[in-house]
Design a protein around this motif. Structure first.
Motif, mmCIF file in Angstrom:
data_model
loop_
_atom_site.group_PDB
_atom_site.id
_atom_site.type_symbol
_atom_site.label_atom_id
_atom_site.label_comp_id
_atom_site.label_asym_id
_atom_site.label_seq_id
_atom_site.Cartn_x
_atom_site.Cartn_y
_atom_site.Cartn_z
ATOM 1 N N SER A 35 52.415 48.225 108.071
ATOM 2 C CA SER A 35 51.021 46.671 108.419
ATOM 3 C C SER A 35 50.091 47.148 107.677
ATOM 4 C CB SER A 35 51.360 46.607 109.689
ATOM 5 O OG SER A 35 50.948 47.872 110.713
ATOM 6 N N MET A 36 48.924 46.055 107.859
ATOM 7 C CA MET A 36 47.809 46.161 107.678
ATOM 8 C C MET A 36 46.918 46.892 108.217
ATOM 9 S SD MET A 36 45.665 45.499 105.551
ATOM 10 C CE MET A 36 46.274 45.004 104.449
ATOM 11 N N ARG A 37 47.489 46.912 109.909
ATOM 12 C CA ARG A 37 46.456 47.972 110.870
ATOM 13 C C ARG A 37 47.496 49.277 110.475
ATOM 14 N NH1 ARG A 37 42.738 48.863 114.223
ATOM 15 N NH2 ARG A 37 43.090 49.809 115.906
ATOM 16 N N ILE A 38 48.424 49.760 109.984
ATOM 17 C CA ILE A 38 48.654 51.340 109.428
ATOM 18 C C ILE A 38 47.554 51.456 108.490
ATOM 19 C CG2 ILE A 38 50.501 52.354 109.036
ATOM 20 C CD1 ILE A 38 51.867 51.586 111.099
ATOM 21 N N ARG A 39 47.997 50.896 107.436
ATOM 22 C CA ARG A 39 46.894 50.933 106.122
ATOM 23 C C ARG A 39 46.198 51.037 106.087
ATOM 24 N NH1 ARG A 39 50.632 48.946 101.676
ATOM 25 N NH2 ARG A 39 52.297 47.520 102.920
ATOM 26 N N ILE B 242 47.437 52.001 98.848
ATOM 27 C CA ILE B 242 47.407 52.076 100.443
ATOM 28 C C ILE B 242 47.815 51.011 100.396
ATOM 29 C CG2 ILE B 242 46.085 52.668 102.609
ATOM 30 C CD1 ILE B 242 44.816 55.547 101.185
ATOM 31 N N PHE B 243 47.320 50.129 100.274
ATOM 32 C CA PHE B 243 47.049 48.450 100.173
ATOM 33 C C PHE B 243 48.105 47.672 99.625
ATOM 34 C CE2 PHE B 243 42.523 49.850 102.011
ATOM 35 C CZ PHE B 243 42.490 49.226 103.038
ATOM 36 N N GLY B 244 48.926 48.254 99.296
ATOM 37 C CA GLY B 244 49.927 47.757 98.641
ATOM 38 C C GLY B 244 49.614 47.476 97.510
ATOM 39 N N MET B 245 48.999 47.131 96.203
ATOM 40 C CA MET B 245 48.748 47.607 94.929
ATOM 41 C C MET B 245 49.089 48.643 94.356
ATOM 42 S SD MET B 245 45.468 45.002 94.826
ATOM 43 C CE MET B 245 45.876 44.548 93.067
ATOM 44 N N THR B 246 49.522 48.421 92.784
ATOM 45 C CA THR B 246 49.378 49.463 91.475
ATOM 46 C C THR B 246 48.165 50.551 91.704
ATOM 47 O OG1 THR B 246 49.602 47.972 90.247
ATOM 48 C CG2 THR B 246 51.656 48.732 90.565
ATOM 49 N N ASN B 247 48.375 51.163 91.369
ATOM 50 C CA ASN B 247 46.671 52.185 90.507
ATOM 51 C C ASN B 247 46.558 51.586 89.577
ATOM 52 O OD1 ASN B 247 44.308 53.977 90.557
ATOM 53 N ND2 ASN B 247 44.812 55.350 91.764
ATOM 54 N N LEU C 277 41.633 42.950 95.309
ATOM 55 C CA LEU C 277 42.782 43.845 96.498
ATOM 56 C C LEU C 277 43.486 42.636 97.607
ATOM 57 C CD1 LEU C 277 40.684 46.451 98.747
ATOM 58 C CD2 LEU C 277 42.950 46.926 97.466
ATOM 59 N N PRO C 278 44.261 42.514 98.089
ATOM 60 C CA PRO C 278 45.376 41.433 98.678
ATOM 61 C C PRO C 278 44.188 40.810 99.316
ATOM 62 C CG PRO C 278 47.032 43.492 98.625
ATOM 63 C CD PRO C 278 45.716 44.046 98.073
ATOM 64 N N ASP C 279 45.188 39.599 99.741
ATOM 65 C CA ASP C 279 43.712 38.761 100.280
ATOM 66 C C ASP C 279 44.480 39.340 102.172
ATOM 67 O OD1 ASP C 279 43.400 36.743 98.617
ATOM 68 O OD2 ASP C 279 45.343 35.533 98.911
ATOM 69 N N ASP C 280 45.603 40.099 102.455
ATOM 70 C CA ASP C 280 44.650 39.781 103.865
ATOM 71 C C ASP C 280 43.973 41.401 104.460
ATOM 72 O OD1 ASP C 280 47.252 41.438 102.098
ATOM 73 O OD2 ASP C 280 48.330 41.566 104.234
ATOM 74 N N VAL C 281 43.851 41.858 103.163
ATOM 75 C CA VAL C 281 42.564 43.448 103.128
ATOM 76 C C VAL C 281 41.668 42.945 103.933
ATOM 77 C CG1 VAL C 281 41.601 44.938 101.841
ATOM 78 C CG2 VAL C 281 43.527 44.194 101.501
ATOM 79 N N PRO C 282 40.711 42.914 105.119
ATOM 80 C CA PRO C 282 39.862 42.539 105.207
ATOM 81 C C PRO C 282 38.175 42.570 104.296
ATOM 82 C CG PRO C 282 40.418 43.773 107.143
ATOM 83 C CD PRO C 282 41.218 43.938 105.863
ATOM 84 N N GLU C 283 37.735 41.566 104.774
ATOM 85 C CA GLU C 283 36.160 40.987 103.366
ATOM 86 C C GLU C 283 35.260 42.951 103.443
ATOM 87 O OE1 GLU C 283 35.647 38.888 101.132
ATOM 88 O OE2 GLU C 283 37.781 38.322 102.362
ATOM 89 N N ILE C 284 35.507 43.037 104.712
ATOM 90 C CA ILE C 284 34.446 44.566 105.118
ATOM 91 C C ILE C 284 35.473 45.430 103.967
ATOM 92 C CG2 ILE C 284 33.639 46.648 106.227
ATOM 93 C CD1 ILE C 284 32.792 44.140 108.381
ATOM 94 N N VAL C 285 36.214 46.025 103.623
ATOM 95 C CA VAL C 285 37.303 46.883 103.436
ATOM 96 C C VAL C 285 37.246 46.668 101.617
ATOM 97 C CG1 VAL C 285 38.990 47.882 102.989
ATOM 98 C CG2 VAL C 285 38.656 47.339 105.413
#
Length: 610
Positions: A326-330, A437-442, A466-474
């Motif tokens: 999940s995004m929380r674990i990432r 970590i956030f699900g994309m290729t390096n 980065l993917p849309d579900d990644v928080p903007e701060i990150v």
């Protein structure tokens, strides 16, 4: 008034009275002679004053008593001041007070500080008082000993035992690289017979074999323990316990203190390579590294370096492929990576080979894995250089993993005064790993070769979103970490603090459009609430008191897991062990200034776009 001072004043006033009665000249005392020092600027002014008095006494027939009294009073005042300054008793009192403060009796000093704090307008400012509270929090959290292993590891026993191959039982191979092989292992009881039977394909469980034994391949270093430890000292930078030979051989190498996000490396020693029957699949996995006494076609030496460490389930690379966290674990994984990098940064050690397969995970917890940094073979841990390495020729090694080498390192050319600055190089590599970590290729080493970015010449606007579900701060944080200019990047500690704030801070602090930052008092109240929660709940993780294993049958992992499941049903919302562990790493290094710096960055760079 002291007897000495009282006597001095009587004598001086007696001279003045006697001179007035007898109407004769009493030459004034030369102050510089009394002090017994070379007269300087202040002393010359004293001579001027006394000369004027003498001239007045000789030339004035009226002998003005008032002026004489004034001159004598001035001279007596100077004498008394000098008596105070040069008083041997006063010097002795000052020396005695210094000894009491710095050598065990600091009560009077801290009593003064206490009165100052109570008065509210003392020698300490409000900022310093609050920083003092942060210091108390750091001290309290640092004393907690975290130990929530579901495996049968007695860390104290492993660290205190003089481990050699004789008291280790070696299991199946776990992993093999270009420079080393890793085997499952466990401590052997004195009465236990070595087990050399069994198929090479069998897999020893982590419960039965909770340790990992890393054997370095030795092709060039002669078979001498001191020489081996000196040549391979980088490998043992995170080791918790070294033998005397290792400490002496690696005297110029920094050792990294234990940290939850650095591999738990218990022991390191040099020993003879055991027989092939003890090293399963040795002829298949690393025949060239074997010595000729064990394998005729081998090129290895008779002795090598062995490292005993905790056994981990898998690498980050394999975990991200096999799982869909999940995004929380990432977010928790990325924060743990930054905390590990911060720990190295604070001790002036650069890893220089960060990549996803050098990050291991402990997945014994069902919800959140614990991430650790491993494989320090390419690190920079020299006591004389720190993070600034003189780069005078191309022969100086820049480190491994060129694909994830920071721009300021890979583009640096040697010169007489050139320096490789590794202060933020590991942080930059962490930013590239964040994509994985956030699900994309390096973007720097995954995907088709023609589409990969190169750290030598990439442009920041070429970095993928980065993917849309990644928080903007990150997203903003990763973008800052991957700035080409290291001066525009945050330091690792501030970057880790921003992630910690994202995970634990009140939502009102991070809401878009917030015009007012939290006050210092609000920050301290938040830190105190976190510290209280850890001190009260963190010791009992998932309902089991990890500070003492007396109420749990060691090794009965099935019973522990059942208790864990039952407790999770009854305590939904309580944080898991890895989360408490991550919070403790933050609180054990926290400071008010660093939190304010992180909040200011969030406000200035994130809210600017809203």
């Amino acid at each position: 008034m002291s007897v000495r001072l009282f006597t001095s004043r009587i004598i001086n006033n007696g001279f003045m009275l006697l001179r007035h009665i007898c109407k004769r000249e009493i030459h004034p005392i030369n102050i510089t002679e009394k002090v017994n020092v070379v007269p300087k600027a202040g002393a010359s002014r004293v001579h001027v004053a006394t000369d004027k008095v003498n001239a007045f006494s000789r030339n004035s027939p009226l002998k003005n008593v008032g002026l004489q009294l004034t001159a004598h009073a001035r001279r007596i005042f100077v004498d008394n001041v000098l008596n105070r300054v040069t008083n041997s008793s006063a010097s002795e009192l000052r020396r005695r007070a210094t000894r009491r403060i710095f050598f065990g009796d600091s009560g009077p000093f801290f009593a003064l500080v206490g009165v100052s704090l109570a008065s509210g307008s003392g020698i300490l400012t409000k900022e310093e008082e609050l920083e003092g509270i942060c210091w108390e929090i750091r001290e309290a959290i640092s004393k907690i000993k975290w130990n929530n292993d579901d495996t049968n590891i007695n860390e104290t026993e492993v660290e205190e035992t003089a481990v050699t191959l004789n008291n280790l039982e070696i299991g199946v191979p776990l992993d093999k690289g270009a420079n080393a092989v890793v085997y499952a292992a466990k401590l052997r009881n004195d009465s236990q017979i070595p087990n050399t039977e069994g198929s090479e394909e069998e897999e020893d469980s982590m419960i039965e074999y909770p340790l990992a034994l890393k054997m370095m391949f030795n092709y060039d270093v002669r078979s001498d323990a001191g020489t081996i430890l000196r040549a391979m000292s980088k490998e043992i930078v995170p080791v918790r316990k070294t033998c005397n030979e290792a400490s002496h051989a690696a005297k110029n190498t920094k050792f990294l203190p234990p940290h939850p996000n650095i591999i738990a490396m218990y022991r390191a020693f040099a020993d003879n390579i055991p027989t092939i029957s003890s090293l399963k699949a040795a002829k298949t996995l690393f025949p060239n590294a074997l010595p000729t006494r064990l394998y005729p076609d081998g090129d290895g030496r008779n002795m090598s370096l062995f490292i005993v460490m905790k056994r981990y389930n898998m690498s980050l690379e394999k975990y991200l492929i096999s799982e869909n966290p999940s995004m929380r674990i990432r977010l928790l994984l990325f924060c743990q990576l930054l905390e590990g990098v911060t720990h190295m940064f604070r001790h002036e050690i650069a890893h220089r080979d960060l990549k996803s397969d050098n990050l291991l995970l402990d997945t014994s917890e069902q919800n959140v894995p614990v991430l650790v940094i491993t494989d320090f073979g390419c690190c920079l841990a020299d006591k004389s250089t720190g993070l600034l390495l003189p780069y005078t020729s191309y022969e100086i090694d820049k480190g491994g993993n060129v694909a994830l080498m920071a721009p300021e390192i890979v583009n640096k050319t040697p010169g007489s005064f050139a320096t490789l600055n590794y202060t933020k190089s590991d942080l930059w590599a962490s930013g590239a790993i964040a994509y994985e970590i956030f699900g994309m290729t390096n973007p720097f080493y995954d995907g088709p070769r023609w589409s990969r970015l190169k750290s030598t010449d990439y442009k920041e606007d070429q970095l993928p979103e980065l993917p849309d579900d990644v928080p903007e701060i990150v997203k903003f944080l990763v973008g800052n970490i991957l700035k080409r200019n290291p001066k525009k990047r945050l330091d690792p500690e501030t970057a880790a603090t921003i992630m910690q704030l994202k995970l634990w801070a009140p939502s009102s602090w991070l809401s878009p459009g917030m015009s007012k930052l939290p006050t210092r008092t609000e920050i301290i109240q938040w830190l105190l609430s976190l510290a209280t929660k850890i001190l009260c709940e963190g010791r009992r993780v998932n309902g089991i008191d990890t500070s003492s294993k007396s109420d749990v049958v060691v090794g009965n992992v099935d019973e522990i897991r059942e208790l864990t499941k039952d407790h999770q049903k009854n305590n939904r919302g309580r944080r898991t062990y890895p989360e408490y562990l991550l919070l403790s790493t933050f609180l054990s290094r926290t400071s008010l200034s660093n939190i304010k710096k992180a909040l200011n960055w969030i406000h200035d760079n994130y809210y600017y776009y809203y």
